[in-house]
Design an enzyme around this catalytic site. Structure first.
Site, short mmCIF file in Angstrom:
data_model
loop_
_atom_site.label_atom_id
_atom_site.label_comp_id
_atom_site.label_asym_id
_atom_site.label_seq_id
_atom_site.Cartn_x
_atom_site.Cartn_y
_atom_site.Cartn_z
N SER A 76 12.82 5.22 16.12
CA SER A 76 14.18 6.33 15.88
C SER A 76 14.90 6.41 17.11
O SER A 76 14.28 5.56 18.54
CB SER A 76 13.58 7.80 15.82
OG SER A 76 12.79 8.07 16.08
N CYS A 88 0.24 6.78 17.23
CA CYS A 88 0.19 7.59 18.50
C CYS A 88 -0.29 9.13 17.75
O CYS A 88 -1.16 9.39 17.00
CB CYS A 88 1.19 8.76 18.37
SG CYS A 88 2.59 8.98 16.69
N HIS A 115 8.32 12.58 24.39
CA HIS A 115 8.40 14.34 25.01
C HIS A 115 9.23 14.92 25.20
O HIS A 115 9.44 15.97 25.63
CB HIS A 115 7.31 14.49 24.76
CG HIS A 115 6.35 14.32 23.21
ND1 HIS A 115 4.94 13.42 23.58
CD2 HIS A 115 6.72 14.77 22.50
CE1 HIS A 115 5.11 13.03 22.51
NE2 HIS A 115 6.04 13.88 21.57
N1 GLN Z 1 9.24 4.87 13.22
C1 GLN Z 1 9.01 6.28 13.84
C2 GLN Z 1 9.80 6.92 15.12
O1 GLN Z 1 10.14 6.15 15.53
C3 GLN Z 1 8.02 6.12 14.44
C4 GLN Z 1 7.22 8.33 14.50
C5 GLN Z 1 6.00 8.09 14.80
O2 GLN Z 1 5.16 7.99 15.02
N2 GLN Z 1 5.95 9.98 14.61
O3 GLN Z 1 10.35 8.17 14.90
ZN ZN Z 2 4.58 7.42 17.11
#
Ligand code: GLN
Ligand code: ZN
Length: 759
Positions: free
Chosen positions: A440, A651, A699
């Site tokens: 994203s 994650c 973050h």
């Molecule tokens: N592909 C998702 C993003 O980039 C992965 C999000 C995640 O791992 N929480 O938002």
């Molecule tokens: Zn992630």
């Protein structure tokens, strides 16, 4: 007569009143008095609702402005000095511990937040130091007990038990060698004081939660039960404690609790009915059994006949006066009220029961045992709903069931081994240290506005598609400028990584108001898996294909994996998690194959929830999980040719490398930047395929200088061969601002270039 009991009720309010009030308070728009009043109103509402429904034992002290474990820390004065030093009002000090506080003259981070067992709720971890001075701080449990009493409602206060409270905690930075369980002797007098005050206020019984009994406990923690409960029985003999467990099987720890001088025990027979005989056998003549038969964790109607069977069995053994019909756990993990769902197909709505309905179920089942005649109609209606769900064509899709039953080993295996695939993937022309992102890009206000307009029908599909294409163009151009090697389309069309797929798959239902607290003022609205899952039409192909068509760089298709979709939804309770994961795997396999056919040569299937799905304790369930979870991922990703490169991403947790090896993805990316422990890198040193360890924290708006990236990469190269290493951030960038992302990625890419020159 058997009696009824609800272990706790959601506190967020049917219209998310608590969120509005707490966030309003944080933003300075709601006064402390107004916030406290909202809490009071919510409690009164919840108690009355349960009282009017006819529940005998209603919980108090289940309310919290942030988290019930944080409340306990506050009550026991487990408040690290840094919060004390900030000289805040009690309420602000409390919130500062939960969420941190940064304002003039004050800068304290939040305490650590961790998952509450295997739920999606997060609690604030008690943090102990050598200087922690336990004492009673405030009087929340008594106040709330008396508050209910004033409304004419007798409640059963609930409090986390001393052993669980310590086991769930950790040592603070300044006291690393401290083992929390050793603090028990210091903590117990404070518990005794709290219990005494409750008894003095009139509390007839007290629910004392010891959920860690469903975990693998060390000997010291097990032994602590005897110490703790014998002490409390001696100091406060009038306190009638119901020792409460939930979310699993207590049998492995039964020795620790079987002779405790408590008034009774609560066990979760929804989650683990098999433990019935053995756990009921520890109940002595003067003790009661609270039997959890209505799930506090899901949204399904309880099968009354099945629940009653368990209660009947308990009554036969103990006599009806010693049996309590109860929810399996607090109802905190369920949405508040099904009545607020106006858009659900009535046929599907009839499958569900939210917290308010579950309260009714408890009462119906109790009546069904005491006076079967009076509950006859309710039991008949329930049997009808249960049967309807079983045979419903929403639940059953023969074609999907057949497809799952015909799966063979070959379906979850790539055609060739990794080394050969790597050779076949040479056509991607990737440099050493390939750079990429996790999917994203910033979800701007503009994106949300356009998406809302489209959902409300204010713009046409064509207009919306045009908008998304324009977003993709910008994201692609940006990545080319920054110099990334494997591009992504940016996910502008996605509201949420699970909901987006759920809405496009068959087998899911969605609520309008089915909010559940995740932590603090953050609530989630999980999709519900209602039936066999399939993918009627491609979901992401249009966007990925378009994105690939406007660049000569490889474009990475972006999907959410089967385990993550399953974990972040309310699962079915009528088929196994494995079956649901395999069905999701097959639905995603169709999508992966279609992406490949559309010339998308790199495909990432995200599995951030793979670790949290791991069953809480060692044993059969966990052994099975570590087989079916990777299997479902491989089913999704093994239909492609060798030349298609499969990525995955993780994650939110400390991973076990064994776990991800089994996925056999060509490339994995892992959140890593905040791990300061070298042992964690070394864990992965023999990871056979390619890997990208996250190089910056997504973050944070902070931009690490290029030198910092270089330092991190050097550290990693001390453990890894250079041929294996990818360069990427920790996770998706959707919460960041564009200018931050530009600076962060530029430094990251320049660092990669530096290393390419060196080798
Ligand atoms: N592909 C998702 C993003 O980039 C992965 C999000 C995640 O791992 N929480 O938002
Ligand atoms: Zn992630």
């Amino acid at each position: 007569m058997v009696t009824s009991s609800v272990l706790g009720f959601p506190r967020i309010g049917a219209k998310r009143e608590l969120k509005k009030a707490t966030e309003g308070y944080w933003n300075g728009k709601v006064t402390a008095e107004e916030l406290l009043q909202t809490g009071k109103d919510l409690r009164a509402h919840n108690w009355k609702l349960q009282k009017e429904a006819g529940v005998d034992s209603i919980a108090s002290n289940d309310f919290s402005f942030y988290d019930q474990i944080l409340d306990a820390s506050y009550l026991f004065n487990v408040i690290p000095q840094r919060y004390r030093d900030s000289k805040l009002s009690p309420l602000d000090e409390y919130f500062a511990m939960g969420r941190g506080l940064q304002r003039e003259g004050v800068d304290v981070p939040a305490l650590e937040m961790v998952k509450w067992f295997d739920s999606n709720y997060h609690y604030v971890r008690p943090t102990f130091s050598n200087t922690t001075e336990f004492k009673v701080n405030g009087s929340k449990p008594v106040d709330q007990y008396l508050e209910a009493k004033e409304l004419g409602i007798e409640t059963r206060p609930v409090i986390i038990g001393p052993v669980s409270y310590l086991v769930l905690g950790k040592a603070d930075k300044d006291s690393q060698e401290l083992k929390p369980i050793t603090l028990l002797p210091k903590l117990l007098p404070v518990y005794a004081e709290v219990l005494k005050s409750l008894v003095a206020a009139g509390a007839k019984t007290i629910q004392i939660d010891e959920p860690v009994l469903v975990l693998d406990l060390d000997e010291e923690s097990k032994a602590a039960y005897k110490t703790a409960y014998e002490y409390l029985a001696k100091e406060v003999p009038e306190a009638k404690l119901i020792l409460t467990t939930y979310f699993g099987d207590v049998r492995p720890n039964l020795d620790a609790i079987k002779d405790l001088p408590v008034a009774g025990f609560h066990f979760d027979f929804v989650r683990n009915p098999d433990q019935f005989d053995e756990v009921v056998a520890i109940i002595k003549d003067n003790q009661v059994l609270s039997a959890g038969v209505v799930s506090g964790r899901n949204i399904w109607k309880t099968d009354y006949a099945k629940a009653k069977e368990i209660i009947d069995k308990a009554v036969a053994k103990l006599g009806s006066d010693r049996v309590i019909v109860a929810t399996s756990s607090s109802l905190l993990h369920t949405p508040v009220d099904l009545e607020n769902e106006t858009k659900l197909d009535p046929k599907i709505k009839d499958f569900f029961s939210f917290a308010t309905q579950k309260v009714g179920e408890i009462v119906d089942i109790t009546t069904g045992v005491n006076k079967p005649e009076d509950a006859k109609a309710a039991f008949e209606a329930n049997a009808k709903s249960i049967e309807a769900r079983k045979v419903s064509d929403v639940t059953n899709d023969k074609a999907v069931q057949d497809r799952v039953s015909k799966l063979t080993e070959a379906d979850s295996k790539r055609k060739s081994a990794f080394a050969d695939r790597l050779e076949a993937q040479k056509g991607l022309n990737l440099p050493l240290f390939p750079t990429t992102t996790i999917g994203s890009f910033p979800q701007t206000k503009e994106i949300r506005v356009q998406r809302n307009k489209f959902t409300k029908g204010e713009i046409t599909e064509e207009e919306y598609n045009k908008f998304i294409e324009k977003e993709i163009q910008e994201v692609v151009k940006f990545q080319e400028e920054v110099g990334l090697d494997v591009l992504v389309h940016g996910e502008p069309e996605r509201n949420d990584m699970v909901q987006y797929f759920g809405e496009r798959f068959k087998g899911f239902a969605f609520t309008q108001n089915g909010w559940v607290q995740s932590y603090g003022s953050r609530y989630v609205r999980p999709p519900i898996i209602v039936g066999d899952i399939s993918r009627p039409a491609p979901v992401s192909v249009k966007e990925s294909k378009y994105a690939q068509s406007i660049t000569s760089k490889p474009m990475k298709g972006m999907l959410t994996g089967p385990v993550t979709i399953l974990r972040w939804s309310f699962p079915r309770d009528d088929v196994s998690q494995r079956t649901q994961a395999l069905q999701l795997g097959l639905a995603l396999r169709d999508e992966v194959n279609d992406l490949e056919a559309a010339n998308v040569a790199v495909i990432q299937v995200d599995e951030p929830a793979i670790r949290e799905g791991l069953p809480l304790r060692a044993g059969k369930e966990r052994d099975e999980y570590v087989k079916w979870a990777p299997e479902s991922f491989r089913i999704a990703t093994s239909g492609v040719d060798d030349k298609t490169q499969i990525h995955s991403h993780f994650c939110y947790s400390d991973l076990d490398p064994e776990h991800i090896k089994a996925l056999d993805a060509d490339v994995v990316s892992i959140e890593f930047s905040k791990k300061d422990d070298n042992g964690y890198i070394e864990n992965f040193s023999d990871y056979p395929n390619h890997i990208g360890l996250g190089l910056f924290d997504i973050h944070s708006p902070r931009v690490p200088p290029q030198s910092e990236f270089e330092k991190r990469v050097s550290d990693i190269l001390a453990v890894y061969p250079k041929e294996k290493l990818w360069i990427n951030p920790d996770c998706g960038l959707k919460t960041r601002k564009w200018e931050e992302v530009r600076a962060q990625l530029t430094n990251m890419v320049n660092a990669a270039k530096q290393f390419r020159e060196k080798f």
